[in-house]
Motif scaffolding. Structure first.
Motif, mmCIF file in Angstrom:
data_model
loop_
_atom_site.group_PDB
_atom_site.id
_atom_site.type_symbol
_atom_site.label_atom_id
_atom_site.label_comp_id
_atom_site.label_asym_id
_atom_site.label_seq_id
_atom_site.Cartn_x
_atom_site.Cartn_y
_atom_site.Cartn_z
ATOM 1 N N ALA A 81 -3.178 -40.753 -32.578
ATOM 2 C CA ALA A 81 -3.153 -39.773 -31.485
ATOM 3 C C ALA A 81 -1.787 -39.793 -30.785
ATOM 4 O O ALA A 81 -1.242 -38.730 -30.455
ATOM 5 C CB ALA A 81 -4.271 -40.058 -30.486
ATOM 6 N N LYS A 82 -1.234 -40.974 -30.574
ATOM 7 C CA LYS A 82 0.087 -41.079 -29.941
ATOM 8 C C LYS A 82 1.155 -40.398 -30.790
ATOM 9 O O LYS A 82 2.024 -39.694 -30.267
ATOM 10 C CB LYS A 82 0.452 -42.561 -29.712
ATOM 11 N N LEU A 83 1.080 -40.574 -32.098
ATOM 12 C CA LEU A 83 2.038 -39.937 -33.005
ATOM 13 C C LEU A 83 1.904 -38.421 -32.934
ATOM 14 O O LEU A 83 2.907 -37.708 -32.876
ATOM 15 C CB LEU A 83 1.838 -40.440 -34.436
ATOM 16 N N SER A 84 0.683 -37.927 -32.917
ATOM 17 C CA SER A 84 0.448 -36.485 -32.845
ATOM 18 C C SER A 84 1.010 -35.908 -31.545
ATOM 19 O O SER A 84 1.658 -34.861 -31.550
ATOM 20 C CB SER A 84 -1.051 -36.205 -32.951
ATOM 21 N N VAL A 85 0.784 -36.591 -30.440
ATOM 22 C CA VAL A 85 1.308 -36.137 -29.144
ATOM 23 C C VAL A 85 2.830 -36.148 -29.165
ATOM 24 O O VAL A 85 3.477 -35.196 -28.703
ATOM 25 C CB VAL A 85 0.757 -37.005 -27.990
ATOM 26 N N LYS A 86 3.419 -37.204 -29.727
ATOM 27 C CA LYS A 86 4.889 -37.289 -29.798
ATOM 28 C C LYS A 86 5.454 -36.135 -30.618
ATOM 29 O O LYS A 86 6.458 -35.518 -30.241
ATOM 30 C CB LYS A 86 5.338 -38.620 -30.386
ATOM 31 N N GLN A 87 4.824 -35.831 -31.753
ATOM 32 C CA GLN A 87 5.290 -34.725 -32.584
ATOM 33 C C GLN A 87 5.192 -33.393 -31.834
ATOM 34 O O GLN A 87 6.091 -32.560 -31.921
ATOM 35 C CB GLN A 87 4.500 -34.680 -33.898
ATOM 36 N N SER A 88 4.121 -33.215 -31.083
ATOM 37 C CA SER A 88 3.967 -31.988 -30.286
ATOM 38 C C SER A 88 5.047 -31.901 -29.220
ATOM 39 O O SER A 88 5.627 -30.827 -28.998
ATOM 40 C CB SER A 88 2.586 -31.946 -29.625
#
Length: 186
Positions: free
Chosen positions: A162-169
């Motif tokens: 989830a942290k990776l997804s938020v960072k990519q966004s």
């Protein structure tokens, strides 16, 4: 519970042996909870040293010393470089996964209980703190049943995704913002 090994000493004397250049983890690579791969140094070693110090997936690296707030920091090696080894100021902890899971143990190292333990037993001189292998082996580790450790590890892995997804966004939004600023302000 674990096999613990200190790493290779840089600048040691090696006579009449065939050497290979391999990547190695220094203290600067081991952060609190992650491995910083941005600068990986290399060292010349023998095949025997590669066998002894080679890092494997799920090994946990723990720093021997440094600033008092950084002693005993640790992280999991998730995808080690080929023949990557570690320096002598880092302990490699290879856990018995039937007793303790690497993700659980690495998270435990970030808890205040572990940090207080390392700080309380560290030898301190002129602002530098260090622990030895005996102190590391004596770290009191809470060991819930492996089933609970697995549930906890699964939860941590979901949080990391989830942290990776938020960072990519956020990265995409920042790129869009810069593009719009360029368009409007030239």
């Amino acid at each position: 519970m674990a096999d613990i090994v200190s790493g290779i000493t840089k600048g040691r004397k090696v006579k009449n042996k065939k050497l290979k250049e391999v990547p190695y983890m220094a203290v600067s690579n081991v952060k609190d909870g992650y491995i910083d791969w941005s600068t990986v140094k290399k060292i010349d070693v023998t095949d025997e040293e590669i066998s002894r110090y080679r890092l494997l997936k799920d090994d946990v690296l723990i720093t021997e010393g440094g600033d008092p707030d950084k002693v005993g920091r640790g992280a999991i090696i998730k995808n080690p470089l080929e023949n990557c080894i570690h320096q002598n100021h880092i302990f490699r902890v290879r856990l018995n996964k039937l007793i303790v899971l690497p993700v659980f143990f690495a998270e435990y190292l970030q808890h205040q209980k572990s940090k207080r333990y390392f700080l309380s037993c560290a030898k301190q001189t002129t602002g530098i703190a260090s622990i030895n292998m005996k102190q590391l082996k004596s770290l009191p580790v809470l060991l819930p049943p492996i089933k609970l450790q697995r549930q906890f590890s699964d939860f941590i892995q979901q949080v990391e995704k989830a942290k990776l997804s938020v960072k990519q966004s956020l990265d995409k939004l920042e790129t869009l913002k810069k593009s719009l600023m360029q368009e409007y302000f030239g």
